[in-house]
Enzyme design. Structure first.
Site, mmCIF file in Angstrom:
data_model
loop_
_atom_site.group_PDB
_atom_site.id
_atom_site.type_symbol
_atom_site.label_atom_id
_atom_site.label_comp_id
_atom_site.label_asym_id
_atom_site.label_seq_id
_atom_site.Cartn_x
_atom_site.Cartn_y
_atom_site.Cartn_z
ATOM 1 N N SER A 10 2.109 0.253 -76.299
ATOM 2 C CA SER A 10 3.022 0.831 -75.314
ATOM 3 C C SER A 10 2.238 1.325 -74.102
ATOM 4 C CB SER A 10 3.854 1.942 -75.970
ATOM 5 O OG SER A 10 4.905 2.346 -75.121
ATOM 6 N N ASP A 43 12.972 -4.842 -78.923
ATOM 7 C CA ASP A 43 12.399 -3.656 -78.299
ATOM 8 C C ASP A 43 13.329 -3.167 -77.191
ATOM 9 O OD1 ASP A 43 10.782 -1.928 -76.645
ATOM 10 O OD2 ASP A 43 9.000 -2.839 -77.517
ATOM 11 N N HIS A 76 10.242 -1.242 -80.977
ATOM 12 C CA HIS A 76 9.088 -0.772 -80.213
ATOM 13 C C HIS A 76 8.117 0.091 -81.014
ATOM 14 C CE1 HIS A 76 6.955 0.044 -76.475
ATOM 15 N NE2 HIS A 76 6.921 1.331 -76.771
#
Length: 279
Positions: free
Chosen positions: A146, A225, A258
């Site tokens: 991320s 995601d 995610h």
């Protein structure tokens, strides 16, 4: 450099030791914390593992499930905290909605952030060299998830030769072209968009004169995601790699989101990717 971190806690884990530490950071001007997993025996290499928004030095070692294979492969795992803490800057939490103003692995130049938001200097000039020296000068690779994926992609390109290999999981691939970056970059770096591009993974790749990782970059992305289309934009990094001939393995995974359920699903492949490069 003198390096005498305070031990917060050390725990046996798959024959090695998972430790948590605190040190006085000159770069940040505050105490900073980090985690380090040391496998049994002499490590073959060090993997710098960068976590994302809302995370800390505890997130990757607790949630990723990396220590079992890292122990078998002989990899040490270093995870810094993701942001300065305890600055009491107005708006640090409330205006950002992350619980803390995210570090984004860069050095801020604008008030009120510049004195403490120096995460690039903290990681690359302070923490990483000290831990490398502590472990005997190990070859090092970099991994991120991320916001940490953004950090891995940008730090690896901004500091050529520092890392043997690079991989990312659900990274922010073009910080200047997503809402998170369009909020953070002007606040940290001011209005000059050329400064933004210097911390945009896709812009950095397009500016390369030769592939920085000719053996290839590994990227995993979940297709379910929630941040994929607005914030992450892996297609922009994919296009940038194609433009300069940088080999990229971009694996798209149907149904995966995610968070760390996804990270823990693919982490073994990333550890093996780095182990192969670290020798």
């Amino acid at each position: 450099m003198s390096w005498n971190p305070e031990v917060i806690g050390e725990y046996r884990c798959f024959g090695g030791v998972q430790g948590y530490y605190r040190h006085a950071s000159r770069a940040v001007g505050l105490p900073m914390q980090y985690s380090l997993y040391r496998p049994p025996g002499t490590p073959r290499g060090l993997l710098l593992c960068l976590a994302g928004l809302t995370c800390s030095e505890e997130t990757f070692p607790i949630k990723a499930g990396a220590q079992r294979l890292a122990s078998a492969l002989g990899l040490a795992l270093l995870s810094p905290d993701t942001s300065p803490r305890g600055t009491n800057i107005p708006g640090q939490a409330d205006d950002w909605g992350f619980g803390v103003a995210a570090g984004f692995y860069l050095d801020a130049t604008q008030a009120p952030w510049a004195p403490h938001w120096r995460m690039e200097s903290h990681v690359m000039q302070e923490l990483l060299p000290a831990v490398q020296a502590q472990l005997g000068g190990l070859p090092t690779s970099i991994l991120g998830h991320s916001m940490g994926g953004h950090g891995a992609l940008t730090l690896a390109q901004r500091h050529p030769g520092s890392f043997q290999s690079l991989s990312v999981i659900a990274p922010i691939s073009a910080l200047s072209q997503c809402p998170w970056g369009q909020k953070a970059l002007p606040a940290y770096l001011g209005a000059d968009e050329a400064q933004w591009a210097a911390h945009d993974a896709s812009a950095l790749m397009r500016a390369q004169s030769a592939p920085p990782f000719p053996a290839g970059i590994l990227m995993d992305q979940g297709e379910a995601d929630q941040f994929l289309s607005d914030q992450l934009k892996p297609e922009l990094f994919e296009a940038a790699c194609a433009a300069v001939g940088q080999p990229l393995t971009l694996r798209r995974h149907a149904g995966y989101g995610h968070g760390y359920y996804f990270v823990s699903t693919v982490i073994d492949d990333h550890l093996r990717h780095h182990a192969a490069a670290l020798g």
